[in-house]
Scaffold this motif. Sequence first.
Motif, PDB file in Angstrom:
ATOM      1  N   GLU A   1       0.841  -1.202   0.000  1.00  0.00           N
ATOM      2  CA  GLU A   1       0.000   0.000   0.000  1.00  0.00           C
ATOM      3  C   GLU A   1       0.879   1.257   0.000  1.00  0.00           C
ATOM      4  OE1 GLU A   1      -3.501  -0.280   2.474  1.00  0.00           O
ATOM      5  OE2 GLU A   1      -3.237   1.819   3.037  1.00  0.00           O
ATOM      6  N   LEU A   2       1.914   1.221   0.824  1.00  0.00           N
ATOM      7  CA  LEU A   2       2.830   2.358   0.886  1.00  0.00           C
ATOM      8  C   LEU A   2       3.486   2.592  -0.480  1.00  0.00           C
ATOM      9  CD1 LEU A   2       4.273   4.517   2.578  1.00  0.00           C
ATOM     10  CD2 LEU A   2       5.962   2.778   3.232  1.00  0.00           C
ATOM     11  N   ASN A   3       3.872   1.504  -1.117  1.00  0.00           N
ATOM     12  CA  ASN A   3       4.511   1.632  -2.434  1.00  0.00           C
ATOM     13  C   ASN A   3       3.554   2.235  -3.460  1.00  0.00           C
ATOM     14  OD1 ASN A   3       6.839   0.597  -1.398  1.00  0.00           O
ATOM     15  ND2 ASN A   3       6.543  -1.476  -2.204  1.00  0.00           N
ATOM     16  N   SER A   4       2.270   1.814  -3.381  1.00  0.00           N
ATOM     17  CA  SER A   4       1.291   2.378  -4.326  1.00  0.00           C
ATOM     18  C   SER A   4       1.158   3.884  -4.114  1.00  0.00           C
ATOM     19  CB  SER A   4      -0.085   1.741  -4.129  1.00  0.00           C
ATOM     20  OG  SER A   4       0.021   0.357  -4.226  1.00  0.00           O
ATOM     21  N   LEU A   5       1.093   4.278  -2.843  1.00  0.00           N
ATOM     22  CA  LEU A   5       0.954   5.711  -2.546  1.00  0.00           C
ATOM     23  C   LEU A   5       2.196   6.479  -3.016  1.00  0.00           C
ATOM     24  CD1 LEU A   5      -0.668   5.435   0.997  1.00  0.00           C
ATOM     25  CD2 LEU A   5      -1.768   6.294  -1.086  1.00  0.00           C
ATOM     26  N   LYS A   6       3.362   5.918  -2.762  1.00  0.00           N
ATOM     27  CA  LYS A   6       4.609   6.568  -3.192  1.00  0.00           C
ATOM     28  C   LYS A   6       4.642   6.696  -4.726  1.00  0.00           C
ATOM     29  CE  LYS A   6       6.993   6.936   0.752  1.00  0.00           C
ATOM     30  NZ  LYS A   6       7.091   8.295   1.286  1.00  0.00           N
ATOM     31  N   ALA A   7       4.125   5.672  -5.378  1.00  0.00           N
ATOM     32  CA  ALA A   7       4.118   5.695  -6.847  1.00  0.00           C
ATOM     33  C   ALA A   7       3.248   6.845  -7.361  1.00  0.00           C
ATOM     34  CB  ALA A   7       3.610   4.352  -7.384  1.00  0.00           C
ATOM     35  N   LEU A   8       2.091   7.040  -6.699  1.00  0.00           N
ATOM     36  CA  LEU A   8       1.218   8.154  -7.119  1.00  0.00           C
ATOM     37  C   LEU A   8       1.891   9.492  -6.868  1.00  0.00           C
ATOM     38  CD1 LEU A   8      -2.355   7.072  -5.982  1.00  0.00           C
ATOM     39  CD2 LEU A   8      -1.280   6.902  -8.234  1.00  0.00           C
ATOM     40  N   GLU A   9       2.567   9.598  -5.755  1.00  0.00           N
ATOM     41  CA  GLU A   9       3.222  10.863  -5.424  1.00  0.00           C
ATOM     42  C   GLU A   9       4.237  11.245  -6.494  1.00  0.00           C
ATOM     43  OE1 GLU A   9       4.698  10.556  -1.399  1.00  0.00           O
ATOM     44  OE2 GLU A   9       2.658  10.385  -0.574  1.00  0.00           O
ATOM     45  N   SER A  10       4.935  10.228  -7.003  1.00  0.00           N
ATOM     46  CA  SER A  10       5.908  10.596  -8.041  1.00  0.00           C
ATOM     47  C   SER A  10       5.242  10.726  -9.403  1.00  0.00           C
ATOM     48  CB  SER A  10       7.087   9.622  -8.022  1.00  0.00           C
ATOM     49  OG  SER A  10       6.817   8.523  -8.831  1.00  0.00           O
TER      50      SER A  10
END
Length: 530
Positions: free
Chosen positions: A71-80
Amino acid sequence: MAALALGACTSTSYAQTQELAPAVPGEFIIKYKDGHSPAQLEAAASSELQTPSLLQRIRTMFGAESPMQSELNSLKALESKYDLQSVSALETYDQPGAEALFNETYIYKYNTDVNTTDVMRDYENIDGVEYIEPNYIYTAFKAPNDPNYNSLWGMKIIKAEEAWEISTGAQTVKVGVVDTGIEVNHPDLKANTLKSEGMGPGCPNNTDTGNHGSHVAGTIGAVGNNTTGVAGVNWAVSMNGYAVLCAGGSGSLASIAAGVNKAVADGNKVINMSLGGSSDSTTFHNAIINAKNSGVTVVVAAGNCWNQPQSQKCPLSNPTQRGSSDYTYPAAYPEVITTAATTSSDQSASFSNRGRANDIAAPGVQIESTWPPSTYQSISGTSMASPHVAGAAGLLLSVNPNLTPDQVQNALQCTADDLGAAGWDEVFGHGRLNLKKAIDAVQSGNIPTCSTPGQPPSTPLPTNPGGATNTPAPTGGQQVHPCPEEAAKGNYNCTTPTDDNDYKAWEAEFKQGVSSLSPWFEYIRKAIYN
Ligand SMILES: [Ca+2]
Ligand SMILES: [Ca+2]
Ligand SMILES: [Ca+2]
């Protein structure tokens, strides 16, 4: 002015928002489920790394991510993906209740070029996101730029600003002001005034010898948003003045009836009469009946004699009748919208007549409006309340020009904000005008109905039947002034009686220099409310 959208319970799905409302480009409010904000996920993931559980050790063995990590990785992906500029928590100022509602709620500032719908879809696909909303823009309700607008408390309390979001009036709607005339060259009236016609003896055209009519006109339709003076209930409208009260603010029945008849003939859809007297008159009543039958909404002042001493302005000797709209004409006629006056704290104005005739109340204390020749004045009276309602009638007609007088009256009175005793009462009628609710009712096509339960009979006191006689006027407050009696008192000079025993017709010359044919009822007394 931008404001944050604070609707914790109104999670708006992008799919329902085909037309996105104005928002700050690239900015969103995101609320995470408890434990699912990136910071919380990160903290949990790092503690997991330090003291890995058996399950985590197995995952690591197979190169798999934990759900939290994923989940954290998905959120980080959106941020970038969308080029995050900054994140900050939504401030709750340490209120415990607000803290619970806005727990893990953040303001995200992305690149201003992002596609709002894409960002919202991507976030909504992540389980830990409770909701995401664009950082919507809210604007102040429509207020005009007229410099004196801020002092117009009446417009604010009747919710005119909200109503102006829907309509600010239309020049196709004609409103007649039967009064002292309108100063047509006033800079804040000129564009909204077609003419002012002198109807009474000595009443000039296109000007206002009494100031009162211009003040009334300004509340109905001073030009709005022209960086000048005040704004009327209608920023745009076409007003016609009928000068019937001259010679010191009074006018005869004949002039007033002619003014009403001319206003109807000219195609006005609303007539305001901020005037009255204590004399019931068949002529006057018939002019009003004709107006209503012709599709004209007639709005009048309730009168200013409540709690007032007996005087020329308030002539009835019985104090109850003196302060009653039921004994004031045209206020008592059932075909009109009878308007009482309220203060800025929604109290009844101290002078405002009460009675079974009252239909509605509106602001009438310290009302600023236009004043001849080109200035502004604050004055008080039911005279000032009535044009708020007449203006409101005009504004409703700008939304739907086919409304009947009954529909206009119902839309205004049945949506009013109830004041005083619950429901209709003799002080406020159905309540204080709420223009926003009235215009909403007209726009929706669902106009509620309600009647004024206490509407008095049209002739509450004995009238002088047939013709004038030499018998004394009836007692009880009715002001009937057959010419010979008044002549004896020195009030009139009677001329040309047609019949010595039956004064059905005569000419009277009032002491004020105004003459009239067959003045059965005395409108020469101070009959103007201000
Ligand atoms: Ca103006
Ligand atoms: Ca009434
Ligand atoms: Ca009430």
